[in-house]
Design an enzyme around this catalytic site. Structure first.
Site, PDB file in Angstrom:
ATOM      1  N   PRO A  87       1.360  -3.301   1.497  1.00 55.17           N
ATOM      2  CA  PRO A  87      -0.063  -3.613   1.605  1.00 55.17           C
ATOM      3  C   PRO A  87      -0.583  -3.951   0.206  1.00 55.17           C
ATOM      4  O   PRO A  87      -0.108  -3.384  -0.779  1.00 55.17           O
ATOM      5  CB  PRO A  87      -0.698  -2.303   2.111  1.00 55.17           C
ATOM      6  CG  PRO A  87       0.328  -1.242   1.897  1.00 55.17           C
ATOM      7  CD  PRO A  87       1.628  -1.860   1.490  1.00 55.17           C
ATOM      8  N   THR A  88      -1.531  -4.870   0.124  1.00 52.80           N
ATOM      9  CA  THR A  88      -2.044  -5.222  -1.208  1.00 52.80           C
ATOM     10  C   THR A  88      -3.487  -5.696  -1.094  1.00 52.80           C
ATOM     11  O   THR A  88      -3.912  -6.143  -0.033  1.00 52.80           O
ATOM     12  CB  THR A  88      -1.147  -6.297  -1.866  1.00 52.80           C
ATOM     13  OG1 THR A  88      -1.573  -6.509  -3.204  1.00 52.80           O
ATOM     14  CG2 THR A  88      -1.166  -7.619  -1.098  1.00 52.80           C
ATOM     15  N   TYR A  89      -4.240  -5.536  -2.176  1.00 52.20           N
ATOM     16  CA  TYR A  89      -5.653  -5.954  -2.138  1.00 52.20           C
ATOM     17  C   TYR A  89      -6.069  -6.565  -3.472  1.00 52.20           C
ATOM     18  O   TYR A  89      -5.435  -6.325  -4.506  1.00 52.20           O
ATOM     19  CB  TYR A  89      -6.561  -4.778  -1.747  1.00 52.20           C
ATOM     20  CG  TYR A  89      -6.690  -3.704  -2.803  1.00 52.20           C
ATOM     21  CD1 TYR A  89      -5.600  -2.901  -3.138  1.00 52.20           C
ATOM     22  CD2 TYR A  89      -7.897  -3.485  -3.464  1.00 52.20           C
ATOM     23  CE1 TYR A  89      -5.712  -1.909  -4.098  1.00 52.20           C
ATOM     24  CE2 TYR A  89      -8.026  -2.492  -4.419  1.00 52.20           C
ATOM     25  CZ  TYR A  89      -6.922  -1.711  -4.734  1.00 52.20           C
ATOM     26  OH  TYR A  89      -7.027  -0.745  -5.685  1.00 52.20           O
ATOM     27  N   ASP A 118      -5.115  -6.842   2.366  1.00 54.45           N
ATOM     28  CA  ASP A 118      -6.314  -6.176   2.878  1.00 54.45           C
ATOM     29  C   ASP A 118      -7.481  -7.138   2.645  1.00 54.45           C
ATOM     30  O   ASP A 118      -8.243  -6.993   1.697  1.00 54.45           O
ATOM     31  CB  ASP A 118      -6.524  -4.854   2.117  1.00 54.45           C
ATOM     32  CG  ASP A 118      -7.676  -4.040   2.702  1.00 54.45           C
ATOM     33  OD1 ASP A 118      -8.436  -4.574   3.525  1.00 54.45           O
ATOM     34  OD2 ASP A 118      -7.801  -2.862   2.307  1.00 54.45           O
ATOM     35  N   ASP A 190       2.382  -1.637  -3.793  1.00 57.28           N
ATOM     36  CA  ASP A 190       2.575  -2.654  -4.838  1.00 57.28           C
ATOM     37  C   ASP A 190       2.610  -2.085  -6.253  1.00 57.28           C
ATOM     38  O   ASP A 190       2.989  -2.795  -7.189  1.00 57.28           O
ATOM     39  CB  ASP A 190       1.533  -3.793  -4.719  1.00 57.28           C
ATOM     40  CG  ASP A 190       0.093  -3.321  -4.807  1.00 57.28           C
ATOM     41  OD1 ASP A 190      -0.143  -2.130  -5.090  1.00 57.28           O
ATOM     42  OD2 ASP A 190      -0.805  -4.166  -4.598  1.00 57.28           O
ATOM     43  N   ASP A 191       2.226  -0.813  -6.452  1.00 59.79           N
ATOM     44  CA  ASP A 191       2.128  -0.298  -7.816  1.00 59.79           C
ATOM     45  C   ASP A 191       3.231   0.694  -8.206  1.00 59.79           C
ATOM     46  O   ASP A 191       3.290   1.131  -9.352  1.00 59.79           O
ATOM     47  CB  ASP A 191       0.746   0.357  -8.034  1.00 59.79           C
ATOM     48  CG  ASP A 191       0.460   1.445  -7.024  1.00 59.79           C
ATOM     49  OD1 ASP A 191       1.147   1.499  -5.982  1.00 59.79           O
ATOM     50  OD2 ASP A 191      -0.461   2.242  -7.260  1.00 59.79           O
ATOM     51  N   GLU A 276       1.629   9.895   6.419  1.00 57.82           N
ATOM     52  CA  GLU A 276       3.076   9.757   6.623  1.00 57.82           C
ATOM     53  C   GLU A 276       3.481  10.523   7.880  1.00 57.82           C
ATOM     54  O   GLU A 276       4.247  10.021   8.715  1.00 57.82           O
ATOM     55  CB  GLU A 276       3.847  10.294   5.401  1.00 57.82           C
ATOM     56  CG  GLU A 276       3.661   9.479   4.118  1.00 57.82           C
ATOM     57  CD  GLU A 276       2.375   9.793   3.338  1.00 57.82           C
ATOM     58  OE1 GLU A 276       1.541  10.580   3.857  1.00 57.82           O
ATOM     59  OE2 GLU A 276       2.215   9.264   2.223  1.00 57.82           O
TER      60      GLU A 276
HETATM   61  N1  UDP Z   1      -4.360  -0.859  -0.792  1.00 55.48           N
HETATM   62  C1  UDP Z   1      -4.969  -1.703   0.109  1.00 55.48           C
HETATM   63  N2  UDP Z   1      -6.342  -1.664   0.223  1.00 55.48           N
HETATM   64  C2  UDP Z   1      -7.127  -0.836  -0.514  1.00 55.48           C
HETATM   65  C3  UDP Z   1      -6.498   0.033  -1.432  1.00 55.48           C
HETATM   66  C4  UDP Z   1      -5.103  -0.005  -1.527  1.00 55.48           C
HETATM   67  O1  UDP Z   1      -4.296  -2.483   0.791  1.00 55.48           O
HETATM   68  O2  UDP Z   1      -8.360  -0.858  -0.356  1.00 55.48           O
HETATM   69  C5  UDP Z   1      -2.887  -0.909  -0.940  1.00 55.48           C
HETATM   70  C6  UDP Z   1      -2.420  -0.944  -2.397  1.00 55.48           C
HETATM   71  O3  UDP Z   1      -2.285  -2.262  -2.857  1.00 55.48           O
HETATM   72  C7  UDP Z   1      -1.091  -0.205  -2.336  1.00 55.48           C
HETATM   73  C8  UDP Z   1      -1.279   0.770  -1.163  1.00 55.48           C
HETATM   74  O4  UDP Z   1      -2.369   0.261  -0.398  1.00 55.48           O
HETATM   75  O5  UDP Z   1      -0.006  -1.071  -2.041  1.00 55.48           O
HETATM   76  C9  UDP Z   1      -1.613   2.187  -1.654  1.00 55.48           C
HETATM   77  O6  UDP Z   1      -2.768   2.140  -2.458  1.00 55.48           O
HETATM   78  P1  UDP Z   1      -2.883   2.860  -3.884  1.00 55.48           P
HETATM   79  O7  UDP Z   1      -1.697   2.504  -4.680  1.00 55.48           O
HETATM   80  O8  UDP Z   1      -4.226   2.589  -4.451  1.00 55.48           O
HETATM   81  O9  UDP Z   1      -2.807   4.366  -3.406  1.00 55.48           O
HETATM   82  P2  UDP Z   1      -2.228   5.654  -4.131  1.00 55.48           P
HETATM   83  O10 UDP Z   1      -1.244   5.237  -5.158  1.00 55.48           O
HETATM   84  O11 UDP Z   1      -3.407   6.303  -4.710  1.00 55.48           O
HETATM   85  O12 UDP Z   1      -1.615   6.417  -3.017  1.00 55.48           O
HETATM   86 MN    MN Z   2      -0.246   3.643  -5.668  1.00 54.20          MN
END
Ligand code: UDP
Ligand code: MN
Length: 330
Positions: A87-89, A118, A190-191, A276
């Protein structure tokens, strides 16, 4: 008469002698002189180049033939595909994150990247990046309902992220893959940071495979605890009583298992930390989990998070009439 002839013969000998001496001296002077060899060397370098070209053409042909395999040997079975769901935004670091991730995934054989934005429409940033990536991919989009979307300034844990995007990827797999398709599904944000070794650990997942995740839940790593090859519990500090106290990056699901359980999905309404579990509870029991990465003793994925860049100086430049240059691709 004879006197005259004698004189002539003498002249002829003298002339012969002089010409020979001159010829000898010229030959001696040429010895050790640099010669003009450019034409000669050009010809030989052309020859070397054309030989190199022939060698590399033949090497290429050999590689192609080797790839086709020996017709007398049975063909190698194809590797199960790893469907990597991301997922990505839209945000400042999106292109950087997707560039890094796509270049990791390029090293993984038999991989299909399912990227779900997103957003209400597919953006050109992601479309172009995917086109150039060199990866096999599917590009989808769906916007998180407004009530579930994080607002500017919200702490990121307030709402689950990427839920409907991952569910859309599951729907796409169910609509586009069938019982004869071997594969495994991995939810790769993605991060995060992924070791290439991780992908080979998950490749032959029968139901659900699991492993440790680094830098998550306020500890250096979380991990399933394994006894005699079976998961018996979890090493985690945060909400240890969750049904499956694991991060999204810590498991992969076999495609046939997902297809056999069409109702299994992520629940937007899941309690914090239970996203999960909302999928996994519909698929397996803890005893059925398949520990990987040397009985869950190796960290091969890290829940890294990218700092939000501060654009403090952009306004100052705007005031000076130096708004950002539209000809620069960021
Ligand atoms: N993401 C998304 N929409 C949002 C926020 C996050 O699609 O409004 C995606 C983001 O790109 C990532 C995944 O959801 O691939 C998890 O988000 P994030 O890394 O911010 O979450 P965390 O690391 O805090 O669990
Ligand atoms: Mn993350």
């Amino acid at each position: 008469m004879t006197m005259k002839m004698k004189l002539k013969l003498k002249n002829v000998f003298m002339l012969y002698f002089l010409v020979s001496v001159c010829g000898l001296m010229y030959a001696l002077m040429q010895l050790g002189q640099p010669c003009d060899c450019t034409l000669h060397s050009r010809q030989s370098s052309d020859l070397v180049h054309s030989r190199d070209r022939t060698i590399s053409r033949l090497q290429g042909e050999l590689k192609r033939l080797q790839a086709r395999g020996n017709p007398e040997e049975p063909p190698k079975p194809a590797l199960p595909t790893i469907y990597t769901v991301t997922p990505t935004y839209t945000r400042l670091v999106q292109k950087a994150e997707l560039t890094r991730l796509s270049q990791t995934l390029l090293h993984v054989p038999s991989l299909h990247w399912v990227v779900v934005e997103d957003s209400p429409v597919k953006t050109s940033l992601v479309s172009e990046l995917l086109k150039r990536s060199g990866l096999r991919y599917t590009h989808l989009c769906t916007q998180t309902p407004k009530d579930f979307k994080l607002q500017e300034g919200d702490p990121n844990w307030l709402k689950p992220r990427g839920v409907e995007q991952r569910n859309l990827a599951l729907q796409w797999l169910r609509e586009n893959r069938g019982p004869s398709d071997e594969g495994v599904v991995y939810f790769a944000d993605d991060d995060n940071t992924y070791s290439l070794r991780l992908f080979e650990e998950m490749r032959f997942t029968k139901r659900v495979s699991v492993w440790p995740v680094g830098l998550v839940g306020g500890v250096r790593f979380e991990r399933p605890l394994v006894e005699r090859g079976q998961v018996t519990g979890f090493y985690t500090a945060w909400k240890p009583n969750r049904p499956f106290p694991m991060d999204m990056a810590g498991f992969a699901v076999s495609l046939p298992l997902l297809l056999a359980n069409p109702a299994a999905r992520f629940h937007l309404s899941a309690q914090r930390g239970n996203l999960e579990s909302s999928l996994l509870q519909a698929l397996v029991s803890i005893e059925e989990l398949e520990p990987r990465a040397s009985n869950c003793t190796k960290v091969l994925v890290w829940h890294t998070r990218t700092e939000k860049p501060k654009m403090k100086q952009e306004d100052a430049l705007l005031l000076k009439g130096l708004g950002s240059d539209p000809s620069v691709e960021v």
